[in-house]
Design a protein around this motif. Structure first.
Motif, PDB file in Angstrom:
ATOM      1  N   ARG A 123       0.773  -1.214  -0.078  1.00  0.00           N
ATOM      2  CA  ARG A 123      -0.159   0.108   0.050  1.00  0.00           C
ATOM      3  C   ARG A 123       0.921   1.191  -0.015  1.00  0.00           C
ATOM      4  N   ARG A 144       0.527   3.520   2.363  1.00  0.00           N
ATOM      5  CA  ARG A 144       0.438   3.659   3.894  1.00  0.00           C
ATOM      6  C   ARG A 144       0.835   2.726   4.706  1.00  0.00           C
ATOM      7  N   GLY A 189       0.187   0.317   8.081  1.00  0.00           N
ATOM      8  CA  GLY A 189      -0.855  -0.001   9.138  1.00  0.00           C
ATOM      9  C   GLY A 189      -1.614  -1.372   8.569  1.00  0.00           C
ATOM     10  N   ARG A 242      -4.467  -3.696   8.024  1.00  0.00           N
ATOM     11  CA  ARG A 242      -5.711  -3.616   8.241  1.00  0.00           C
ATOM     12  C   ARG A 242      -6.321  -2.661   9.450  1.00  0.00           C
ATOM     13  N   TYR A 267      -6.579   1.072   9.900  1.00  0.00           N
ATOM     14  CA  TYR A 267      -6.684   2.198   9.245  1.00  0.00           C
ATOM     15  C   TYR A 267      -7.369   3.219   9.559  1.00  0.00           C
ATOM     16  N   SER A 310      -8.631   6.961   8.919  1.00  0.00           N
ATOM     17  CA  SER A 310      -8.937   7.788   8.013  1.00  0.00           C
ATOM     18  C   SER A 310      -9.277   9.361   8.642  1.00  0.00           C
ATOM     19  N   SER A 318      -4.029   5.119  14.617  1.00  0.00           N
ATOM     20  CA  SER A 318      -3.002   5.543  13.559  1.00  0.00           C
ATOM     21  C   SER A 318      -2.014   6.242  14.415  1.00  0.00           C
ATOM     22  N   THR A 354     -16.359   0.724   3.335  1.00  0.00           N
ATOM     23  CA  THR A 354     -15.113  -0.208   3.123  1.00  0.00           C
ATOM     24  C   THR A 354     -15.479  -1.432   2.054  1.00  0.00           C
TER      25      THR A 354
END
Length: 771
Positions: A201, A203, A205, A207, A209, A211, A364, A538
């Motif tokens: 990915r 980014r 992390g 699974r 995540y 936002s 995060s 999702t």
């Protein structure tokens, strides 16, 4: 586990003429006692502050803390026994007390490292060997001295005594920058290995995540969200280290009918009792069926029991019971029709105690802290992993190849099931079987940020019933994050069969369906439900980097399959992730703990590889050291200060657990004469022999570790104080030259080999991590 070392070979006595000046070894103890005096050691004085009763209470408290961390109170952990010396494993009672003491000491203040030297200050000197074994085990296995505070940077600490042994030069590629991969990479960097993380990915992390949505960029958890049980949870340790507050998920969870009516409390409790009774009977059913239960699903067993006992006969009761089934499917990320009746709850005995919590500002924050200092390459999708005796090669989608000594694969089980990564040679048949047998289910979410909080601010969850059993998991539960996210955030969960169908639904349609449910609940109460500022749906089941949410035990599988997935291949290919953790699957802390577990295994493998490399440069085997070898060794000591010199048998002499020899240089005037003895002038005149006294240097020898040498160096500026620490506090036996050559013959040969290997290993080597 290697067998205990055999007694050292006794070499032939060396000729007297080749010996350096020595002393009568029978006078050793008395002479040293006269030199050092009778002062009680600082450690003994400190230990005497506690009465026997106080110490017993403290021991019991520490045992309970260890129990909360997953360690038995009065026995060894199953994974602990094979990693300990046999003489400790066979009589572990005192060791267990010391181990529990260390665990409790660090958990009391996990923001700072707990070095072995600090533990030694609180434990009687007779238990120093147990402190060494317990502290070494707990550090290597990631039970203490891990984390993300400033005291635990992603680099080997300057004070190497805080960590275990290191295998210099070993390189590791970590596939995946989720919790497991980042935890492992961070730990390996602290162990001194070279690490590179490859993440598909853009980014970190995986699974997990968080936002940022809306004008105020509220934290919205689209993946793993709840810290399930705060007691002994390593995620709680990270939160403490970062000073991040936690919010307890409050217990009250009202349920609503599809028309917006609130489910009556009495009926809610009644059906809840029915649900738990069905699960109890399901347990008895599998005990009765024995092996036959392995071929039956939990859903099939519960449905037969429901019909047998004629429960949930009204529509309202059936809808409430369906809601509980949906909640069970949410917990397992799998339909009841797939969960194994025999083993679906095999991890229950290990469940973390305490409250379930939200992390303020989003998970995060933990991911960002774990990433700090860890080298990660993003958008590098791994397609091929080759592993063999000479190392590993990891090929990414663009064709780049990364070579290393070992590789840690932390991709989700769904990726392994998809076969998108080719392993060469292919994974063992047993591991491929476990990949196919285990289940990997789905949980989806509709996350929404509203202009303001229109729901009850005193609750964190509420549920909604569905008229159709096949849709029982559709928006069945709402999480409110307004207490921790920085905005009015609601998240609707979709579980079970509904989660599979949700992947095909247009996001706009899904959002309107959720809003219709919310308006059906709050409209009759006179509350206007506004349109969300921003929303996200999702699609974890369609994500090529996971192909699902988390694992469960499907019909035909068992908890043993988690252990099989965790097995390494030829000490080159390793696996981590929640689906490799039998005790804590399907959890964020399970993923993190698996990363710490594999870091320890990789470190041991790196040491094994290094030892095999050293064999290429080893000296010919000899029954005894060559004449003069001991003097030659100390002509170029690895460490020296005051009257102390040290040589070590490791290729890396700064390794805190490297064993070696100490040489203490004393003279007969300072050692053998009483303290403060000064001969008078008239005595010199009366004794002609006094003028013939020649001051000679005496060498005493001892077997020590590098950590002990550093402890001596830092303990005092006075050699007398150092000798006191060595002989009194640590009870180290000093030996004369002859006796040292006899007892330490193998050690002398080992040091000679290490020195030879150091010179050869200093030659330039190819860069291991390359592409």
């Amino acid at each position: 586990m290697s067998p205990p070392p055999s007694p050292p070979r006794r070499p032939q006595r060396r000729a007297a003429t080749s010996r350096p000046a020595s002393y009568d070894e029978s006078l050793d103890d008395a002479a040293l006692q006269a030199y050092l005096g009778d002062a009680t050691s600082r450690r003994v004085r400190r230990l005497r502050r506690l009465s026997a009763e106080e110490r017993q209470r403290e021991t019991e408290t520490e045992a309970l803390i260890a129990l909360s961390l997953g360690f038995p109170i009065d026995e060894l952990h199953p994974e602990e026994r094979p990693l300990l010396p046999s003489h400790i494993a066979e009589a572990p009672n005192d060791y267990i007390v010391v181990r529990n003491h260390i665990l409790a000491s660090w958990r009391a203040d996990p923001g700072a490292p707990l070095p072995r030297a600090r533990v030694l200050e609180t434990v009687a000197a007779s238990y120093d060997h147990l402190v060494a074994a317990a502290h070494g085990y707990l550090v290597r296995e990631g039970h203490i001295n891990f984390g993300v505070s400033a005291a635990f940077p992603a680099a080997r600490p300057p004070d190497a005594a805080l960590q275990g042994p290191v295998a210099p030069g070993a390189a590791v590629v970590v596939v995946g920058a989720g919790l497991a991969g980042l935890a492992a990479a961070r730990q390996l960097l602290r162990f001194g290995l070279r690490v590179l993380v490859l993440e598909g990915r853009g980014r970190p992390g995986g699974r997990v995540y968080t936002s940022r949505l809306g004008v105020d960029k509220a934290a919205v958890e689209l993946g793993g969200s709840v810290i399930t049980g705060i007691h002994a949870n390593p995620l709680g340790v990270l939160a403490r280290q970062l000073g991040i507050p936690l919010h307890k998920v409050r217990d009250r969870c009202p349920l609503y009918y599809p028309d917006g009516r609130t489910v009556e409390t009495r009926l809610d409790r009644s059906v809840d009792l029915v649900f738990n009774t069905l699960l109890d009977h399901a347990t008895r059913l599998r005990e009765f069926l024995k092996e036959a239960a392995e071929r039956i699903s939990l859903g099939e067993g519960i449905e037969k029991l429901r019909r047998l006992y004629h429960v949930a006969r009204t529509d309202d009761e059936r809808m409430i019971l369906d809601w509980h089934f949906a909640n069970l499917e949410f917990s397992n990320a799998g339909c009841l029709s797939e969960l194994s009746l025999a083993y679906w709850d095999q991890d229950d005995p290990y469940e973390m105690g305490g409250d379930h919590c939200f992390l303020a500002g989003g998970n995060s924050r933990l991911i960002d802290a774990l990433c700090d200092g860890v080298p990660v390459l993003y958008e590098k999708t791994v397609k091929r992993i080759e592993h063999g005796a000479d190392g590993v090669s990891v090929t990414v989608e663009e064709g780049q190849v990364f070579k290393a000594d070992m590789v840690l694969c932390t991709v989700p089980l769904g990726v392994l099931k998809s076969g998108s990564i080719v392993f060469d040679p292919e994974l063992p048949e047993q591991k491929l079987g476990a990949v196919q047998r285990l289940g990997f289910g789905l949980l989806n979410k509709v996350a929404m940020v509203f202009p303001h909080v229109f729901w009850d601010e005193d609750i964190d969850t509420f549920g909604c019933l569905n008229k159709e059993s096949s849709k029982r998991g559709e928006y069945f539960l709402f999480y409110s994050y307004h207490t921790v996210s920085g905005g009015a955030v609601l998240i609707a969960l979709v579980a079970g069969e509904a989660a599979l169908e949700f992947e095909k639904v247009d996001p706009v349609v899904a959002l309107h369906r959720v809003l219709a449910i919310l308006r059906g609940i709050y409209g009759p109460k006179g509350v206007t439900v506004p349109d969300p500022i921003q929303s996200v749906c999702t699609r974890w089941g369609s994500d090529p980097f996971c192909w699902g949410s988390y694992s469960h035990i499907r019909v035909g599988s068992s908890g043993a399959d988690y252990d099989i997935l965790a097995e390494s291949v030829d000490n080159r290919l390793f696996f981590a992730g929640e689906a490799t953790n039998r005790a804590y699957p399907a959890t964020m802390h399970g993923a993190l703990l698996s990363g710490l577990r594999e870091a320890s295994k990789i470190q041991r493998a790196a040491e094994s590889i290094l030892n095999s490399d050293q064999k290429k440069y080893s000296l010919p085997k000899s029954l005894r050291p060559p004449n003069g070898a001991l003097e030659d060794l100390f002509s170029e000591p690895d460490l020296a200060f005051g009257r102390f010199s040290f040589v070590f048998s490791s290729v890396t002499p700064d390794d805190p657990e490297a064993l070696g020899l100490a040489q203490i240089s004393l003279d007969n005037s300072s050692l053998l004469q009483p303290k403060n003895h000064e001969p008078k002038e008239d005595q010199k005149d009366q004794d002609p022999a006094a003028e013939k006294i020649v001051v000679k240097t005496f060498h005493l020898y001892a077997n020590v570790s590098r950590e002990l040498a550093d402890q001596l160096h830092n303990s005092s500026d006075d050699d007398k104080g150092r000798l006191g620490l060595l002989c009194k506090d640590l009870s180290v036996r000093l030996m004369g030259y002859d006796f040292a050559c006899d007892v330490f013959s193998d050690m002398i040969l080992s040091i000679l080999k290490a020195r030879k290997a150091r010179k050869l290993l200093q030659r330039p080597k190819d860069n291991k991590i390359s592409h």
